[in-house]
Design a protein around this motif. Sequence first.
Motif, PDB file in Angstrom:
ATOM      1  N   LYS A  80      40.434 113.725  37.938  1.00 37.93           N
ATOM      2  CA  LYS A  80      39.180 113.089  38.328  1.00 37.93           C
ATOM      3  C   LYS A  80      38.016 114.021  38.030  1.00 37.93           C
ATOM      4  CE  LYS A  80      41.075 111.688  42.356  1.00 37.93           C
ATOM      5  NZ  LYS A  80      41.493 110.907  43.522  1.00 37.93           N
ATOM      6  N   GLN A 123      32.064 105.928  40.343  1.00 29.12           N
ATOM      7  CA  GLN A 123      32.849 106.664  39.355  1.00 29.12           C
ATOM      8  C   GLN A 123      34.081 107.285  40.006  1.00 29.12           C
ATOM      9  OE1 GLN A 123      32.174 107.090  35.877  1.00 29.12           O
ATOM     10  NE2 GLN A 123      30.980 105.276  36.367  1.00 29.12           N
ATOM     11  N   PRO A 157      32.168 115.911  33.248  1.00 23.53           N
ATOM     12  CA  PRO A 157      31.387 115.606  32.045  1.00 23.53           C
ATOM     13  C   PRO A 157      30.046 114.956  32.373  1.00 23.53           C
ATOM     14  CG  PRO A 157      33.656 114.898  31.759  1.00 23.53           C
ATOM     15  CD  PRO A 157      33.514 115.325  33.186  1.00 23.53           C
ATOM     16  N   GLN A 158      30.004 114.183  33.441  1.00 22.32           N
ATOM     17  CA  GLN A 158      28.744 113.554  33.826  1.00 22.32           C
ATOM     18  C   GLN A 158      27.860 114.515  34.600  1.00 22.32           C
ATOM     19  OE1 GLN A 158      29.136 109.356  35.175  1.00 22.32           O
ATOM     20  NE2 GLN A 158      31.332 109.681  35.024  1.00 22.32           N
ATOM     21  N   ARG A 183      37.970 116.826  36.064  1.00 21.18           N
ATOM     22  CA  ARG A 183      37.850 117.277  34.677  1.00 21.18           C
ATOM     23  C   ARG A 183      37.436 116.152  33.734  1.00 21.18           C
ATOM     24  NH1 ARG A 183      43.397 118.835  32.347  1.00 21.18           N
ATOM     25  NH2 ARG A 183      43.489 116.567  32.409  1.00 21.18           N
ATOM     26  N   ASP A 184      38.039 114.980  33.886  1.00 19.51           N
ATOM     27  CA  ASP A 184      37.815 113.926  32.896  1.00 19.51           C
ATOM     28  C   ASP A 184      36.679 112.989  33.249  1.00 19.51           C
ATOM     29  OD1 ASP A 184      39.984 114.757  31.312  1.00 19.51           O
ATOM     30  OD2 ASP A 184      41.402 113.700  32.596  1.00 19.51           O
ATOM     31  N   VAL A 185      36.417 112.828  34.535  1.00 20.92           N
ATOM     32  CA  VAL A 185      35.441 111.803  34.929  1.00 20.92           C
ATOM     33  C   VAL A 185      34.164 112.428  35.500  1.00 20.92           C
ATOM     34  CG1 VAL A 185      35.025 109.811  36.434  1.00 20.92           C
ATOM     35  CG2 VAL A 185      37.264 110.123  35.352  1.00 20.92           C
ATOM     36  N   ARG A 201      29.137 107.103  43.333  1.00 24.26           N
ATOM     37  CA  ARG A 201      30.383 106.983  44.079  1.00 24.26           C
ATOM     38  C   ARG A 201      31.374 106.059  43.358  1.00 24.26           C
ATOM     39  NH1 ARG A 201      31.454 104.468  49.645  1.00 24.26           N
ATOM     40  NH2 ARG A 201      30.232 102.874  48.633  1.00 24.26           N
TER      41      ARG A 201
END
Lengths: 217, 256
Positions: A130, A116, A137-138, A132-134, A114
Amino acid sequence: MIRPFGINEAFFIISAIQWTVLLSLTAFAGGALGGFAIALMRTSPIPALRRIASGFIQVFQGTPLLMQLFLVFFGASAMGWKLNPWVAAAIGLTLHASAFLGEIWRGSIETVPRGQWEAAHALGLRYREKIRDVILPQAIKLSLAPTVGFLVQLIKGTSLAAIIGFTELTRAGQIVNNATFQPFLVFGLVGALYFALCWPLSMLSAHLERRLTRASR
Amino acid sequence: MTIAAETVDRAADAMVSMEGVEKWFGTFQALHSIDLSVAQGERIVICGPSGSGKSTLIRCINQLDAHQKGRIVVDGVEILPGSRTIEAVRSEIGMVFQQFNLFPHMTVLQNCMLAPMRVRGASREQAEAEARKYLERVRIPEQAGKYPAELSGGQQQRVAIARALCMHPKIMLFDEPTSALDPEMVKEVLDTMVSLADDGMTMLCVTHEMGFARRVADRVIFMERGRIVEEAPPEQFFSNPQHERTREFLGQILAH
């Protein structure tokens, strides 16, 4: 008239792999698109979207794949569209894969801590950024192993398309068996071919999972 | 009429103004009628026992937690729960978390460049130059190419501060920034915060570092059960607390 099982019969079965592979890839590609949408809806801040996606997942997880294929195939003809078995199987398996991949990816998205999300909120990033970039990827890293695992299930699931008359690997086996009446030999070969497709993927999935566990230690 | 005009003026003057703010989590009321006004350049330290609502209070300012009643105005803009323009307000408010919350898949430099590029539309070169400047500022320019997992907790927290500063925030919120750190790393983070305070940054810090409060705070606020119990300049707060509960609390945390 019973024919002997010869090189032509074996070749007929082996060449049917292409249809199994093609159907699997089509359903996987369609399911990836559908599943992505389902996963985003399922984790959306908008309650109505979450409910729709959740209902979709429940229907497809709560019914047998064969019924789903029947419903698409016979349902379409009941509504006056004549779908050929290939299209019906592709649509049915795509819906099925969308639900399962959507659920796998929802889980991966929700496993991203959360904090992140909060850091991304606090920086003023918009929803798209949020995600796409954060978050993605994770989440993608977490989802690789179960996604490949589901692909194995999907490949095996394509065998049900034989029942609505699409000539993939299993149906090729049935056809040859009807002519040669050598069920053990024929379905032994069919089974070995499925195994040859699925086993390397299962290994890959296990490898990805081990790598992830190592990375998180 | 006059009263309304006065309210607006006060809100316009203050960097942050909270009036009658209430917040519930289900049936639990986390904030009771909070009134707080923070002037530009003011440094506020908020302390209190766990569960007293201090984190919730600062999280309402950038709407990580949405309040249900009352008014919150940040730099003249009223913050409305569920507002579609909340991103614009958030981009003006820097926040540092207890758990750092750096993005683990990005290098230190990328962590600092993301929001300026996406939100401010900065070019890669601009964003990188700014990021390096602020990494210098928190004294870890040499770590720019590393991933967060390769850094110590103190270093990660300083990167988190640099990441927030890259957005040129008008206010910085600190939510227990040193609570997750090993003792030997607390100082490097507090030093960074002190230097930020010396530069005139408006700051709201939830922390139990009373040495820090004494040194930089203009006002110390003590909260308990969702209420602001006491609010005073540090010399008065520490030497002559007015409320029994404040005295007890200070006794507990200053005893060791």
